[in-house]
Design an enzyme around this catalytic site. Structure first.
Site, short mmCIF file in Angstrom:
data_model
loop_
_atom_site.label_atom_id
_atom_site.label_comp_id
_atom_site.label_asym_id
_atom_site.label_seq_id
_atom_site.Cartn_x
_atom_site.Cartn_y
_atom_site.Cartn_z
N LYS A 56 16.12 41.69 -52.23
CA LYS A 56 16.47 41.27 -50.87
C LYS A 56 17.67 40.32 -50.90
O LYS A 56 18.67 40.52 -50.21
CB LYS A 56 15.31 40.55 -50.19
CG LYS A 56 15.72 39.77 -48.92
CD LYS A 56 14.56 39.02 -48.31
CE LYS A 56 14.27 37.68 -48.86
NZ LYS A 56 15.14 36.59 -48.41
N ASN A 57 17.60 39.29 -51.72
CA ASN A 57 18.64 38.25 -51.68
C ASN A 57 19.98 38.74 -52.23
O ASN A 57 21.03 38.31 -51.75
CB ASN A 57 18.14 36.99 -52.37
CG ASN A 57 17.04 36.34 -51.54
OD1 ASN A 57 16.89 36.64 -50.35
ND2 ASN A 57 16.27 35.47 -52.16
N CYS A 150 14.25 26.07 -40.99
CA CYS A 150 13.15 27.03 -40.89
C CYS A 150 11.90 26.36 -41.41
O CYS A 150 11.93 25.20 -41.78
CB CYS A 150 13.47 28.31 -41.65
SG CYS A 150 13.30 28.10 -43.42
N ARG A 155 17.45 22.77 -44.29
CA ARG A 155 18.44 23.74 -44.80
C ARG A 155 19.82 23.55 -44.18
O ARG A 155 20.34 24.44 -43.51
CB ARG A 155 17.92 25.15 -44.63
CG ARG A 155 16.55 25.32 -45.29
CD ARG A 155 16.03 26.71 -45.24
NE ARG A 155 16.70 27.57 -46.19
CZ ARG A 155 16.34 28.84 -46.41
NH1 ARG A 155 15.34 29.34 -45.72
NH2 ARG A 155 16.96 29.59 -47.27
N ASP A 348 10.74 30.45 -54.82
CA ASP A 348 10.24 31.60 -54.06
C ASP A 348 8.96 32.19 -54.65
O ASP A 348 8.41 33.14 -54.10
CB ASP A 348 11.31 32.68 -53.97
CG ASP A 348 12.52 32.21 -53.16
OD1 ASP A 348 13.58 32.85 -53.26
OD2 ASP A 348 12.40 31.19 -52.46
N ARG A 443 9.69 40.75 -43.65
CA ARG A 443 11.12 40.45 -43.79
C ARG A 443 11.62 40.74 -45.20
O ARG A 443 12.76 41.07 -45.43
CB ARG A 443 11.39 38.95 -43.53
CG ARG A 443 11.42 38.48 -42.11
CD ARG A 443 11.87 37.01 -42.08
NE ARG A 443 12.87 36.76 -43.10
CZ ARG A 443 12.85 35.68 -43.89
NH1 ARG A 443 11.91 34.78 -43.77
NH2 ARG A 443 13.78 35.52 -44.82
C1 EPZ Z 1 18.58 31.14 -51.19
O1 EPZ Z 1 18.54 30.35 -50.00
C2 EPZ Z 1 17.52 32.22 -50.99
N1 EPZ Z 1 17.85 32.98 -49.80
C3 EPZ Z 1 16.16 31.57 -50.82
O2 EPZ Z 1 15.17 32.60 -50.76
C4 EPZ Z 1 15.84 30.73 -52.04
O3 EPZ Z 1 14.65 30.04 -51.84
C5 EPZ Z 1 16.97 29.70 -52.26
O4 EPZ Z 1 18.25 30.36 -52.35
C6 EPZ Z 1 16.77 28.90 -53.53
O5 EPZ Z 1 16.63 29.72 -54.62
C7 EPZ Z 1 18.81 33.94 -49.88
O6 EPZ Z 1 19.43 34.17 -50.90
C8 EPZ Z 1 19.07 34.68 -48.62
P1 EPZ Z 1 20.05 26.93 -51.26
P2 EPZ Z 1 19.69 29.30 -49.69
O7 EPZ Z 1 21.32 26.80 -50.51
O8 EPZ Z 1 20.97 29.79 -50.20
C9 EPZ Z 1 20.04 22.39 -49.90
C10 EPZ Z 1 13.32 33.77 -49.91
O9 EPZ Z 1 12.12 33.47 -49.81
N2 EPZ Z 1 21.39 22.65 -49.33
O10 EPZ Z 1 20.11 27.15 -52.72
O11 EPZ Z 1 19.60 28.93 -48.28
C11 EPZ Z 1 18.95 23.10 -49.09
O12 EPZ Z 1 18.55 22.37 -47.99
C12 EPZ Z 1 14.40 32.73 -49.56
O13 EPZ Z 1 13.73 34.85 -50.29
C13 EPZ Z 1 22.12 21.59 -48.83
O14 EPZ Z 1 21.66 20.45 -48.84
O15 EPZ Z 1 19.16 28.08 -50.60
C14 EPZ Z 1 17.83 23.23 -50.11
O16 EPZ Z 1 17.06 22.08 -50.14
C15 EPZ Z 1 13.81 31.46 -49.04
N3 EPZ Z 1 23.34 21.84 -48.28
C16 EPZ Z 1 18.59 23.41 -51.40
O17 EPZ Z 1 19.94 23.00 -51.18
C17 EPZ Z 1 23.89 23.11 -48.24
O18 EPZ Z 1 24.99 23.28 -47.74
C18 EPZ Z 1 18.61 24.86 -51.90
O19 EPZ Z 1 19.13 25.66 -50.91
C19 EPZ Z 1 23.13 24.17 -48.77
C20 EPZ Z 1 21.88 23.92 -49.31
#
Ligand code: EPZ
Length: 471
Positions: A56-57, A150, A155, A348, A443
């Site tokens: 998916k990702n 969410c 996020r 995840d 989803r």
């Molecule tokens: C990706 O989300 C995945 N989604 C998530 O999978 C996964 O949990 C996550 O990476 C971590 O592995 C997709 O790829 C579509 P992050 P993403 O940016 O990119 C903070 C699932 O279940 N952060 O690595 O949104 C954020 O708040 C989903 O398949 C900032 O602070 O995750 C979080 O605490 C859920 N500022 C941490 O980083 C930013 O600009 C990790 O988020 C961006 C992120």
């Protein structure tokens, strides 16, 4: 394992004891709105083989990346799930031509005439935000609604925006939207940016943007997730020059144009992990493919530590056995986990592993370090008879010899992976489990009911009169 000083104990919901399980499911009436639910009869014993779908990702990131490419891109092994549909709908709303047929998606974004992604589209899928990079890089501007938080955390997208500014973009936040455009109307310019946190999304957004910037970009402290590696491979096949994917620094030589290419989406490591835990929690033996073992190595280590037997049948097939006979020791043992960015334990899979730990011997500490609010499944697992003491992003999970005893009840999926943990718990629970809000689960899991039925699970997708009061 340290016990917490101030413990928050979720009030123990009335869990029907398995022996007196006469939960009255209301009769459906003619004009009542019907909600889809999953109904699971347990405990289940699974056997056989399951095929793992495309990631998916990775699909979401690659679909966003097709906006960078002139001509058509062809993606194979695209999972048929609602998140992918939502991303395709965003691309179409921008004017890209998207065709999907037998697990493939052909995208041609030469016709993109709009650079605004409206709130309705963004509401459907957070990953939609990743299009901001390609839009600014190729079309010089983008207006994207802020994705908002969410159920698993706030996020923010500050790293995406600060990184785009480091590539010369002018970025403003106004009316709940991000307005971004290139400063001189010419294009993005290569630069240096260090991510405060190895965010997957920010790394992907900036990698796509820098691929079409003028000059060299150095991104450091980037995410090492396999999905980032898949995206870099697709972009390089489309003419980009990205070095270092999978490490913590990326060196990107920008190109003025990228060209559509063909790509086979890699198997979903989180879906594979979910089925590995399904075998463990039901004390069964199943095999699965295609799987890339190095992408689930952390989970393999933890399940082996618990006493499961995991064998590689061939380069892309894993067999997971937790058959009591084969278990090292009389049953699966508890273990502690702390989630962290790849190659650490994936966030995840945290909810699914928590469900498993309620069936092991002993008690475990589960720490969530990636998202600040990813424990809501603990309360639902409690409704199924689990004994869990959660405190912020840490939880003590008590095993079957410490007060957890899973039995069927009515529960709510509050997010994708939390929902998956309820399916796993339902497979191990005595009696009938009824899972509501399954749109969260659909989803990200393709045909999960059929796949589990083929492994011998008694699960069905049915409907019930809507229960808006269910919280
Ligand atoms: C990706 O989300 C995945 N989604 C998530 O999978 C996964 O949990 C996550 O990476 C971590 O592995 C997709 O790829 C579509 P992050 P993403 O940016 O990119 C903070 C699932 O279940 N952060 O690595 O949104 C954020 O708040 C989903 O398949 C900032 O602070 O995750 C979080 O605490 C859920 N500022 C941490 O980083 C930013 O600009 C990790 O988020 C961006 C992120």
């Amino acid at each position: 394992m340290a016990l917490f000083c101030n413990i928050t104990i979720f009030p123990k919901p009335l869990v029907p004891s398995c022996s007196s399980q006469k939960t009255h499911f209301p009769k459906s009436t003619q004009n009542t709105k019907l909600d889809p639910i999953f109904k699971i009869k347990g405990p289940a014993t699974l056997s056989g083989h399951v095929t793992i779908s495309g990631s998916k990702n990775s699909s979401l990131a690659l679909l966003a990346a097709t906006l960078c490419c002139s001509g058509s891109s062809l993606l194979h092994n695209v999972p048929n799930i609602s998140d992918v549909e939502a991303m395709a709908s965003i691309l179409s709303s921008l004017g890209a031509k998207v065709e999907s047929f037998d697990g493939k998606m052909m995208v041609n974004s030469d016709g993109v005439g709009k650079v605004e992604v409206d709130l309705e589209e963004m509401r459907k899928i957070r990953g939609g935000f990743f299009v901001i990079g390609p839009l600014v890089a190729r079309f010089g501007e983008a207006v994207v609604a802020l994705p908002g938080g969410c159920n698993i955390g706030n996020r923010p997208v500050d790293l995406h925006l600060r990184g785009l500014r480091a590539l010369g973009a002018v970025v403003e936040l106004r009316d709940g939207k991000v307005w971004a455009h290139t400063a001189n109307g010419k294009g993005l310019v290569g630069g240096r940016f260090r991510l405060d946190y190895p965010s997957v999304g920010a790394t992907e957004t900036l990698m796509m943007a820098a691929s079409m910037a003028d000059g060299i970009t150095l991104l450091s402290n980037v995410a090492k997730e396999p999905e980032v590696v898949d995206l870099a491979r697709f972009l390089n096949d489309s003419g980009a020059s990205i070095e270092g994917a999978g490490g913590d620094t990326l060196v990107i030589q920008g190109k003025s144009q990228l060209y559509g290419s063909e790509c086979v989406i890699k198997p979903d490591r989180i879906e594979a992990g979910t089925f590995m835990i399904a075998a463990s929690i039901t004390r069964s033996c199943i095999s699965m493919s295609p799987v890339i073992p190095s992408r689930v190595s952390c989970l393999i280590d933890k399940l082996s530590e618990a006493g499961c037997k995991i064998s590689q049948v061939d380069p892309h097939t894993l067999r997971v056995s937790a058959l009591p006979a084969l278990c090292l020791g009389d049953d699966l043992k508890s273990f502690d986990i702390k989630t962290s960015p790849f190659p650490g334990f994936p966030t995840d899979l945290q909810p699914q592993i928590m469900a498993l730990l309620t069936t092991c011997a002993g008690s475990s500490l589960v720490e969530e370090s990636v998202f600040e609010n990813r424990m809501s499944h603990a309360r639902e697992l409690q409704k199924l008879g689990a004994r869990i003491e959660a405190n912020g992003n840490r939880a003590i999970v008590f095993g079957k010899d410490k007060g957890s005893s899973l039995c069927g009840s009515r529960v709510i999926a509050r997010d994708l992976r939390g929902g998956a943990s309820l399916i796993l718990a339902g497979l191990a629970a005595k009696g009938t489990t009824e899972i509501h809000r399954i749109e969260h689960i659909e989803r990200g899991y393709e045909n999960i009911v059929t796949k589990l039925q083929n492994l011998g699970a008694d699960i069905e997708r049915s409907t019930l009169p809507s229960m808006p009061y269910l919280v």
